[in-house]
Design an enzyme around this catalytic site. Structure first.
Site, PDB file in Angstrom:
ATOM      1  N   ILE A  52     -13.995   0.551  10.100  1.00 50.01           N
ATOM      2  CA  ILE A  52     -13.584   1.189   8.833  1.00 50.01           C
ATOM      3  C   ILE A  52     -14.421   0.693   7.652  1.00 50.01           C
ATOM      4  O   ILE A  52     -14.937   1.490   6.877  1.00 50.01           O
ATOM      5  CB  ILE A  52     -12.075   0.946   8.551  1.00 50.01           C
ATOM      6  CG1 ILE A  52     -11.228   1.355   9.761  1.00 50.01           C
ATOM      7  CG2 ILE A  52     -11.640   1.684   7.276  1.00 50.01           C
ATOM      8  CD1 ILE A  52     -11.213   2.836  10.106  1.00 50.01           C
ATOM      9  N   PRO A  84     -17.286   3.483  -1.776  1.00 49.16           N
ATOM     10  CA  PRO A  84     -17.564   4.572  -2.711  1.00 49.16           C
ATOM     11  C   PRO A  84     -16.317   5.421  -2.971  1.00 49.16           C
ATOM     12  O   PRO A  84     -15.319   5.304  -2.257  1.00 49.16           O
ATOM     13  CB  PRO A  84     -18.623   5.394  -1.978  1.00 49.16           C
ATOM     14  CG  PRO A  84     -18.506   5.052  -0.552  1.00 49.16           C
ATOM     15  CD  PRO A  84     -17.904   3.688  -0.459  1.00 49.16           C
ATOM     16  N   ILE A  85     -16.382   6.274  -3.995  1.00 46.24           N
ATOM     17  CA  ILE A  85     -15.230   7.154  -4.278  1.00 46.24           C
ATOM     18  C   ILE A  85     -15.659   8.621  -4.228  1.00 46.24           C
ATOM     19  O   ILE A  85     -15.041   9.481  -4.847  1.00 46.24           O
ATOM     20  CB  ILE A  85     -14.562   6.813  -5.630  1.00 46.24           C
ATOM     21  CG1 ILE A  85     -15.576   6.865  -6.782  1.00 46.24           C
ATOM     22  CG2 ILE A  85     -13.882   5.463  -5.578  1.00 46.24           C
ATOM     23  CD1 ILE A  85     -14.918   6.883  -8.144  1.00 46.24           C
ATOM     24  N   ASP A  86     -16.752   8.883  -3.491  1.00 46.09           N
ATOM     25  CA  ASP A  86     -17.272  10.258  -3.438  1.00 46.09           C
ATOM     26  C   ASP A  86     -16.242  11.265  -2.914  1.00 46.09           C
ATOM     27  O   ASP A  86     -16.162  12.394  -3.407  1.00 46.09           O
ATOM     28  CB  ASP A  86     -18.555  10.306  -2.583  1.00 46.09           C
ATOM     29  CG  ASP A  86     -18.372   9.685  -1.213  1.00 46.09           C
ATOM     30  OD1 ASP A  86     -17.644   8.674  -1.118  1.00 46.09           O
ATOM     31  OD2 ASP A  86     -18.927  10.204  -0.233  1.00 46.09           O
ATOM     32  N   LEU A  87     -15.411  10.875  -1.952  1.00 44.67           N
ATOM     33  CA  LEU A  87     -14.433  11.819  -1.413  1.00 44.67           C
ATOM     34  C   LEU A  87     -13.342  12.142  -2.438  1.00 44.67           C
ATOM     35  O   LEU A  87     -12.835  13.261  -2.495  1.00 44.67           O
ATOM     36  CB  LEU A  87     -13.781  11.275  -0.136  1.00 44.67           C
ATOM     37  CG  LEU A  87     -14.681  11.072   1.078  1.00 44.67           C
ATOM     38  CD1 LEU A  87     -13.872  10.604   2.280  1.00 44.67           C
ATOM     39  CD2 LEU A  87     -15.421  12.354   1.436  1.00 44.67           C
ATOM     40  N   ASN A  89       0.810  -1.225   0.000  1.00 47.06           N
ATOM     41  CA  ASN A  89       0.000   0.000   0.000  1.00 47.06           C
ATOM     42  C   ASN A  89       0.844   1.276   0.000  1.00 47.06           C
ATOM     43  O   ASN A  89       0.308   2.377  -0.152  1.00 47.06           O
ATOM     44  CB  ASN A  89      -0.979  -0.022   1.178  1.00 47.06           C
ATOM     45  CG  ASN A  89      -2.059  -1.072   0.967  1.00 47.06           C
ATOM     46  OD1 ASN A  89      -2.229  -1.568  -0.149  1.00 47.06           O
ATOM     47  ND2 ASN A  89      -2.764  -1.436   2.015  1.00 47.06           N
ATOM     48  N   ARG A 121      -8.619  -1.546  -6.418  1.00 44.01           N
ATOM     49  CA  ARG A 121      -9.137  -0.313  -5.839  1.00 44.01           C
ATOM     50  C   ARG A 121      -8.191   0.881  -6.066  1.00 44.01           C
ATOM     51  O   ARG A 121      -8.608   1.982  -6.387  1.00 44.01           O
ATOM     52  CB  ARG A 121      -9.312  -0.544  -4.341  1.00 44.01           C
ATOM     53  CG  ARG A 121      -9.621   0.650  -3.514  1.00 44.01           C
ATOM     54  CD  ARG A 121     -11.044   1.061  -3.639  1.00 44.01           C
ATOM     55  NE  ARG A 121     -11.341   2.243  -2.857  1.00 44.01           N
ATOM     56  CZ  ARG A 121     -12.512   2.845  -2.858  1.00 44.01           C
ATOM     57  NH1 ARG A 121     -13.503   2.389  -3.586  1.00 44.01           N
ATOM     58  NH2 ARG A 121     -12.704   3.908  -2.133  1.00 44.01           N
ATOM     59  N   ARG A 162      -2.224 -11.121  -4.165  1.00 46.00           N
ATOM     60  CA  ARG A 162      -2.289  -9.684  -4.430  1.00 46.00           C
ATOM     61  C   ARG A 162      -1.431  -8.899  -3.444  1.00 46.00           C
ATOM     62  O   ARG A 162      -1.008  -7.788  -3.729  1.00 46.00           O
ATOM     63  CB  ARG A 162      -3.735  -9.189  -4.317  1.00 46.00           C
ATOM     64  CG  ARG A 162      -4.616  -9.745  -5.414  1.00 46.00           C
ATOM     65  CD  ARG A 162      -6.010  -9.236  -5.286  1.00 46.00           C
ATOM     66  NE  ARG A 162      -5.980  -7.780  -5.267  1.00 46.00           N
ATOM     67  CZ  ARG A 162      -7.028  -6.999  -5.208  1.00 46.00           C
ATOM     68  NH1 ARG A 162      -8.209  -7.551  -5.170  1.00 46.00           N
ATOM     69  NH2 ARG A 162      -6.920  -5.710  -5.206  1.00 46.00           N
TER      70      ARG A 162
END
Ligand code: EPZ
Length: 439
Positions: free
Chosen positions: A349, A134-137, A35, A104, A420
């Site tokens: 989370i 979601p990816i709203d932020l 990450n 993601r 992964r």
């Protein structure tokens, strides 16, 4: 079948098979962080020059990110120890679905491509199915910087003739949205201020990398408390050649610590990111393990002479950094199944990160779910080997830990998820004396 103890090849395998009940002894080298590597590879799109990366983990998500930046026009070459990215000619804004849709973190290419060439088109991101993601932020922040964003079907199209600095206050902390905003702001006009940015080491490492390449990203003096980041926009295309060593993976290190808690033994972790592991180390010590840290040499030694020394804490909840990481929640659950007493875990989370529960129950665990985000685990004397399915990355790794502790043979299928994020979990455990192989 015979047990292949070493260097059994993970590439084509889809099953891990193990015989449990063997304590782990020896030492293991911790791989570079997934990450941290992913946003840094994406950030290379902003560099008008050559990026030399060492310590990049050899895992499928990292490979997909390299394929994506290649599609944008970067040239990627590898030798044994380093990866070279030449990003002088970034010219393509359409990212291929094959790699973008499965991962993601592909969404942070929006910020990088907007920053470098003012346009991006990418599939709605995939990744582990651990709840609503979601990816709203991300969109809110990029729009604040002047991007126009359309979502048509499964495609996100973003455009910005120019990006202009702004103040962006996140209502709650998001690692990916913070990274995306930083990437888009590097070449924006003016000073972008992010309030309530994510404080995770995966964010600070990205800032460090960008600064080494010539960006000006400044964390507040009190960053862990206020989460303020200021990005002073620099001249377009001024980011230059950079060398960077990817820090070690705190979640892989934590996974191996919990495996020793589950099986007993004595293991030395080399190249462990000790500074970023406080909450996990605290939990492991409280549960009864002995820990010795050698901060100067990045080594942690964990010792569990007897499995009966390990007891469950009453309550652990996941939280944003420096809280207990959600990415360690399944591994904690797996070890709790055979630790003395009762543990209640609250997942704060993600909305659906208990996929491992049914699999652990099939191995004999006693777990009940309350209010969707709380799991109550009552420790039992032992788990029994079964055929179980990895349904997501960290849950898959936790099932390996459970199998190493269980009586008899366990097989974990669908290990593509595990690959992964873990370079070679099987050979790492085999070197520690486990009877484990790819099947
Ligand atoms: C990163 O995901 C990590 N992935 C995850 O690791 C990790 O679990 C997570 O951060 C939390 O630490 C990578 O770094 C590639 P978030 P990310 O945005 O950035 C909600 C692993 O196992 N949210 O901090 O996607 C979201 O749904 C993985 O290696 C919105 O509502 O996490 C979640 O509930 C899995 N809207 C919460 O915020 C948004 O626009 C935190 O997610 C963005 C997020």
């Amino acid at each position: 079948m015979g047990w292949v103890m070493f260097e059994n090849n993970p590439d084509n395998a889809s099953v891990i098979r193990m015989k449990g009940g063997i304590p782990l002894y020896g030492s293991v080298q911790i791989q570079g962080s997934k990450n941290i590597a992913l946003p840094i590879i994406a950030a290379s799109i902003l560099v008008n020059g050559k990026c030399t990366l060492s310590g990049c983990p050899d895992i499928t998500d990292v490979d997909s990110m390299f394929r994506l930046i290649e599609s944008a026009g970067a040239i990627v070459c590898k030798n044994e120890n380093q990866i070279y990215v030449n990003a002088e000619n970034i010219n393509e804004y359409c990212m291929p679905s094959r790699y973008a849709s499965v991962m993601r973190s592909s969404v942070i290419l929006l910020g990088a491509l907007l920053g470098r060439i003012g346009e991006a088109s990418i599939d709605y991101p995939g990744g582990c199915v651990i709840g609503k993601r979601p990816i709203d932020l991300h969109i809110f922040a990029l729009e604040k910087l002047g991007a126009e964003i359309d979502i048509v079907g499964n495609k996100i199209r973003a455009k910005a003739k120019k990006l202009t600095a702004n103040t962006i206050h996140f209502p709650f902390s998001s690692v990916g949205a913070t990274q995306n905003t930083i990437l888009a702001a590097v070449y924006a006009n003016g000073i972008t201020k992010i309030e309530n940015a994510a404080r995770e080491p995966e964010v600070t490492a990205l800032c460090d990398y960008l600064n080494k390449a010539g960006a000006r990203v400044v964390l507040s003096d009190n960053f862990l408390n206020d989460g303020i980041i200021e990005i002073y926009g620099v001249e377009k295309n001024s980011l230059h050649d950079v060398e960077y060593s990817i820090p070690a993976d705190r979640i892989v290190a934590g996974t191996y610590l919990f495996a020793v808690l589950a099986t007993s033994g004595r293991v030395e972790l080399q190249n462990a990111p000790i500074d970023n592991m406080n909450s996990v180390l605290h939990t492991v010590i409280e549960m009864g393990a002995q820990i010795n840290k050698d901060i100067n040499n990045s080594r942690i030694v964990i010792e569990v002479p007897d499995r009966n020394m390990i007891s469950n804490l009453d309550f652990v909840e996941t939280g944003i950094y420096p809280g207990f990481p959600t990415d360690m929640q399944s591994q904690l659950m797996a070890v709790a199944c055979t630790s003395k007493g009762r543990l209640c875990i609250r997942e704060n989370i993600f909305s659906n990160r208990f996929k491992i529960v049914d699999e652990l129950k099939r191995m004999g665990a006693q777990i009940s779910i309350k209010n969707d985000n709380e799991a109550v685990i009552d420790g039992v004397a032992s788990l029994e080997g079964r055929n179980v399915i990895a349904k997501e990355l960290r849950g898959g790794a936790a099932l390996v830990s459970a199998g190493l502790a269980a009586e008899g043979i366990t097989t974990v299928t669908d290990i593509e998820y595990i690959k992964r994020g873990y370079e070679d979990i099987v050979n790492d455990f085999a070197r520690l004396g486990a009877q484990i192989s790819y099947d």
